[in-house]
Design a protein around this motif. Structure first.
Motif, PDB file in Angstrom:
ATOM      1  N   ARG A  72       0.840  -1.203   0.000  1.00 60.51           N
ATOM      2  CA  ARG A  72       0.000   0.000   0.000  1.00 60.51           C
ATOM      3  C   ARG A  72       0.874   1.252   0.000  1.00 60.51           C
ATOM      4  NH1 ARG A  72      -4.793  -1.495   4.399  1.00 60.51           N
ATOM      5  NH2 ARG A  72      -5.944  -2.944   3.034  1.00 60.51           N
ATOM      6  N   VAL A  73       0.575   2.148  -0.933  1.00 64.83           N
ATOM      7  CA  VAL A  73       1.373   3.364  -1.103  1.00 64.83           C
ATOM      8  C   VAL A  73       0.471   4.576  -0.935  1.00 64.83           C
ATOM      9  CG1 VAL A  73       2.855   4.682  -2.662  1.00 64.83           C
ATOM     10  CG2 VAL A  73       2.906   2.169  -2.717  1.00 64.83           C
ATOM     11  N   ARG A  85       6.919   0.439  10.509  1.00 68.00           N
ATOM     12  CA  ARG A  85       7.220  -0.270   9.271  1.00 68.00           C
ATOM     13  C   ARG A  85       7.125   0.635   8.039  1.00 68.00           C
ATOM     14  NH1 ARG A  85       7.248  -5.632   8.932  1.00 68.00           N
ATOM     15  NH2 ARG A  85       6.194  -5.640   6.909  1.00 68.00           N
ATOM     16  N   LEU A  86       6.756   1.897   8.253  1.00 64.05           N
ATOM     17  CA  LEU A  86       6.538   2.810   7.132  1.00 64.05           C
ATOM     18  C   LEU A  86       7.857   3.195   6.456  1.00 64.05           C
ATOM     19  CD1 LEU A  86       4.446   4.585   5.587  1.00 64.05           C
ATOM     20  CD2 LEU A  86       5.011   6.412   7.214  1.00 64.05           C
ATOM     21  N   ILE A  87       7.893   3.097   5.149  1.00 58.91           N
ATOM     22  CA  ILE A  87       8.996   3.598   4.332  1.00 58.91           C
ATOM     23  C   ILE A  87       8.551   4.952   3.792  1.00 58.91           C
ATOM     24  CG2 ILE A  87      10.340   3.232   2.237  1.00 58.91           C
ATOM     25  CD1 ILE A  87       9.888   0.162   2.797  1.00 58.91           C
ATOM     26  N   TYR A  88       9.250   5.998   4.168  1.00 61.39           N
ATOM     27  CA  TYR A  88       8.836   7.374   3.892  1.00 61.39           C
ATOM     28  C   TYR A  88       9.877   8.004   2.970  1.00 61.39           C
ATOM     29  CZ  TYR A  88       7.010  12.052   5.293  1.00 61.39           C
ATOM     30  OH  TYR A  88       6.465  13.315   5.334  1.00 61.39           O
ATOM     31  N   ALA A 144       1.326  -2.371  -6.755  1.00 68.35           N
ATOM     32  CA  ALA A 144       1.024  -1.706  -5.485  1.00 68.35           C
ATOM     33  C   ALA A 144      -0.285  -0.937  -5.595  1.00 68.35           C
ATOM     34  CB  ALA A 144       2.159  -0.765  -5.103  1.00 68.35           C
ATOM     35  N   ASP A 145      -1.007  -0.853  -4.490  1.00 65.34           N
ATOM     36  CA  ASP A 145      -2.235  -0.059  -4.432  1.00 65.34           C
ATOM     37  C   ASP A 145      -1.831   1.359  -4.054  1.00 65.34           C
ATOM     38  OD1 ASP A 145      -4.801   0.915  -4.271  1.00 65.34           O
ATOM     39  OD2 ASP A 145      -5.291  -0.116  -2.394  1.00 65.34           O
ATOM     40  N   VAL A 146      -1.824   2.258  -5.034  1.00 71.76           N
ATOM     41  CA  VAL A 146      -1.364   3.625  -4.823  1.00 71.76           C
ATOM     42  C   VAL A 146      -2.561   4.550  -4.664  1.00 71.76           C
ATOM     43  CG1 VAL A 146      -0.081   5.568  -5.796  1.00 71.76           C
ATOM     44  CG2 VAL A 146       0.772   3.232  -6.097  1.00 71.76           C
ATOM     45  N   ILE A 147      -2.648   5.203  -3.506  1.00 69.41           N
ATOM     46  CA  ILE A 147      -3.691   6.187  -3.220  1.00 69.41           C
ATOM     47  C   ILE A 147      -3.084   7.565  -3.406  1.00 69.41           C
ATOM     48  CG2 ILE A 147      -5.346   7.044  -1.538  1.00 69.41           C
ATOM     49  CD1 ILE A 147      -5.766   4.119  -2.526  1.00 69.41           C
ATOM     50  N   LYS A 148      -3.531   8.271  -4.422  1.00 67.14           N
ATOM     51  CA  LYS A 148      -3.005   9.603  -4.724  1.00 67.14           C
ATOM     52  C   LYS A 148      -3.867  10.644  -4.014  1.00 67.14           C
ATOM     53  CE  LYS A 148      -1.844  12.733  -8.549  1.00 67.14           C
ATOM     54  NZ  LYS A 148      -0.396  12.857  -8.267  1.00 67.14           N
ATOM     55  N   ILE A 149      -3.264  11.395  -3.108  1.00 67.15           N
ATOM     56  CA  ILE A 149      -3.967  12.440  -2.368  1.00 67.15           C
ATOM     57  C   ILE A 149      -3.864  13.748  -3.132  1.00 67.15           C
ATOM     58  CG2 ILE A 149      -4.127  13.690  -0.192  1.00 67.15           C
ATOM     59  CD1 ILE A 149      -4.834  10.705   0.006  1.00 67.15           C
ATOM     60  N   ARG A 190      -1.057   5.044   8.728  1.00 73.10           N
ATOM     61  CA  ARG A 190      -0.891   4.025   9.776  1.00 73.10           C
ATOM     62  C   ARG A 190      -0.938   2.617   9.194  1.00 73.10           C
ATOM     63  NH1 ARG A 190      -4.595   5.790  12.845  1.00 73.10           N
ATOM     64  NH2 ARG A 190      -3.239   7.201  13.995  1.00 73.10           N
ATOM     65  N   GLU A 191      -1.682   2.435   8.104  1.00 76.83           N
ATOM     66  CA  GLU A 191      -1.774   1.100   7.525  1.00 76.83           C
ATOM     67  C   GLU A 191      -1.207   1.062   6.096  1.00 76.83           C
ATOM     68  OE1 GLU A 191      -4.481   2.581   4.975  1.00 76.83           O
ATOM     69  OE2 GLU A 191      -4.717   0.423   5.088  1.00 76.83           O
ATOM     70  N   SER A 192      -0.268   1.998   5.816  1.00 75.69           N
ATOM     71  CA  SER A 192       0.423   2.011   4.534  1.00 75.69           C
ATOM     72  C   SER A 192       1.836   1.450   4.689  1.00 75.69           C
ATOM     73  CB  SER A 192       0.503   3.436   3.965  1.00 75.69           C
ATOM     74  OG  SER A 192      -0.784   3.930   3.637  1.00 75.69           O
TER      75      SER A 192
END
Length: 428
Positions: free
Chosen positions: A22-23, A138-141, A44-49, A108-110
């Motif tokens: 999840r991205v 676990r987040l890769i930022y 990957a499931d990419v959510i574009k804000i 939090r869940e990405s």
């Protein structure tokens, strides 16, 4: 639904290389979106804000603009479609506290977050790496900025054109000052943006692999300036080890000859002769014995005597058309090709054979909203060709906020009433 000339692939998401990843994409314009499109193409499931009512800047950059059903230009730029396929668009007002909370909940869940805000901007909202990693270690930022997170220029905005100029890239691109049309020239695409997106993709995939061992994510600092300097490659190596500043040579290769374009009877042709064997085969094909001439017997002396060789080759190559030269050399292992425009390039048989032109439907059910662009969006296929998990077309470049309700219901369990209330308060 989608159509693609490339070999068909399974539609089951479990076949995707990045299935289940999840991205959260907080980036805009090109470098960040190019990175996240790579991840999206691989599953990957990419959510574009995007900002409500406005969206990514490139949605409105033009011309060219997408046409409507009658072929008339709309206000929607084609630029956006180049780097946003396979993503879902969600509109959130990050400047609002409720919007910031939505981003925190999604983070939090990405697995991955990509952003290209100016240094320190997201920290004001509590959306920096330290804040989000506290809830999700676990987040890769990944941050992509013009000049990086440190140094005297860290706070400055960076743009591709600026970096091409500052890095020295423009100084080695274009014809020499003493030639017609000479002078520094930018590369025809935003090359440092694109390469920053590619380097960011590599760093993210490395961090994912490391997370398999450590269980923890990490922070990635990607800068256009770093990438621009790294892209100087052999030119930088030459300068750093000799102190000699490389000149601008147009299509001429500083270390190879003949490796440039030449005039023909009807245009120009590229000859990319990179070794002595290729030069010998060239001479044999055209019926000259230059390979035995002491001035041209090796690449080193051909470079030294470049003006003489170029004059001889220019006279020779003017005797036939570009197509005739390409035909002559194609089966002789002598690199030769035309200088195509983009339209001609897409008509190339090899481009067709590789399935590089793709077509996607933005609204698979055919229910195109009134005033929207035509349903079909045409683009270029991903070059990421994995044998067991090839890139796959899933979503056309999304309309602004097309997936807001879908994603927030799915990820955050928001009810229709809650979504309506958030929209009424300008959060969505």
């Amino acid at each position: 639904m989608s159509r693609n000339d490339a070999p068909s692939t399974p539609n089951d998401a479990r076949h995707d290389a990045l299935a289940g990843i999840r991205v959260l994409d907080l980036s805009r314009v090109l470098a960040g979106p190019w990175c996240t499109q790579n991840l999206a193409d691989l599953g990957a499931d990419v959510i574009k804000i995007e900002k409500p009512g406005e969206g990514d800047d490139t949605r409105h950059w033009g011309p060219p603009y997408f046409p409507d059903a009658q072929g008339r230009p709309t206000d929607q730029g084609c630029y956006f479609a180049s780097c946003n396929r396979n993503k879902r668009s969600v509109t959130v007002n990050i400047a609002s506290q409720e919007g910031q909370q939505i981003i925190r909940d999604l983070a939090r869940e990405s697995d991955i977050l990509v952003e290209n805000f100016k240094v320190g901007n997201l920290a004001r909202y509590g959306l920096d790496y330290a804040s989000l990693a506290a809830d999700n270690p676990r987040l890769i930022y990944c941050s992509i900025t013009g000049f990086g997170q440190t140094g005297p220029f860290a706070g400055r905005a960076g743009y591709d054109l600026l970096i091409q100029a500052m890095s020295g890239m423009m100084s080695i691109t274009g014809r020499g000052d003493d030639e017609p049309g000479g002078g520094p020239v930018r590369v025809g695409v935003a090359i440092t943006d694109l390469m920053s997106g590619m380097y960011a993709t590599i760093a993210i995939l490395a961090a994912l692999e490391m997370r398999h061992r450590t269980g923890r994510g990490q922070y990635i600092d990607t800068s256009l300036l770093d990438v621009g300097m790294a892209m100087l490659a052999n030119q930088a190596s030459g300068f750093l080890n000799t102190g000699e500043v490389p000149p601008r040579l147009g299509n001429v290769h500083m270390s190879l000859s003949p490796y440039q374009d030449f005039p023909t009877a009807d245009g120009r042709v590229l000859m990319g002769i990179a070794n002595d064997g290729q030069f010998t085969r060239f001479c044999q094909a055209v019926g000259v014995d230059w390979m035995h001439d002491e001035r041209f017997r090796s690449n080193a002396v051909r470079v030294e005597n470049r003006p003489v060789l170029v004059a001889l080759m220019s006279e020779l190559l003017r005797t036939r058309t570009t197509a005739e030269w390409v035909e002559l050399f194609q089966d002789k292992a002598v690199p030769c090709g035309p200088i195509n425009d983009i339209g001609t390039a897409f008509e190339n048989r090899q481009v067709h054979a590789r399935g590089l032109r793709i077509s996607q439907e933005r609204y698979p059910d055919g229910a195109v909203p009134e005033g929207e662009i035509i349903n079909e969006i045409v683009g270029v296929a991903s070059p990421l060709r994995l044998s067991d998990a090839p890139a796959r077309l899933r979503h056309a470049p999304p309309a602004l906020g097309q997936h807001t309700d879908e994603v927030l219901r799915e990820r955050l369990d928001l009810t229709p009433a809650a979504l309506q209330a958030l929209r009424a308060r300008g959060v969505l």
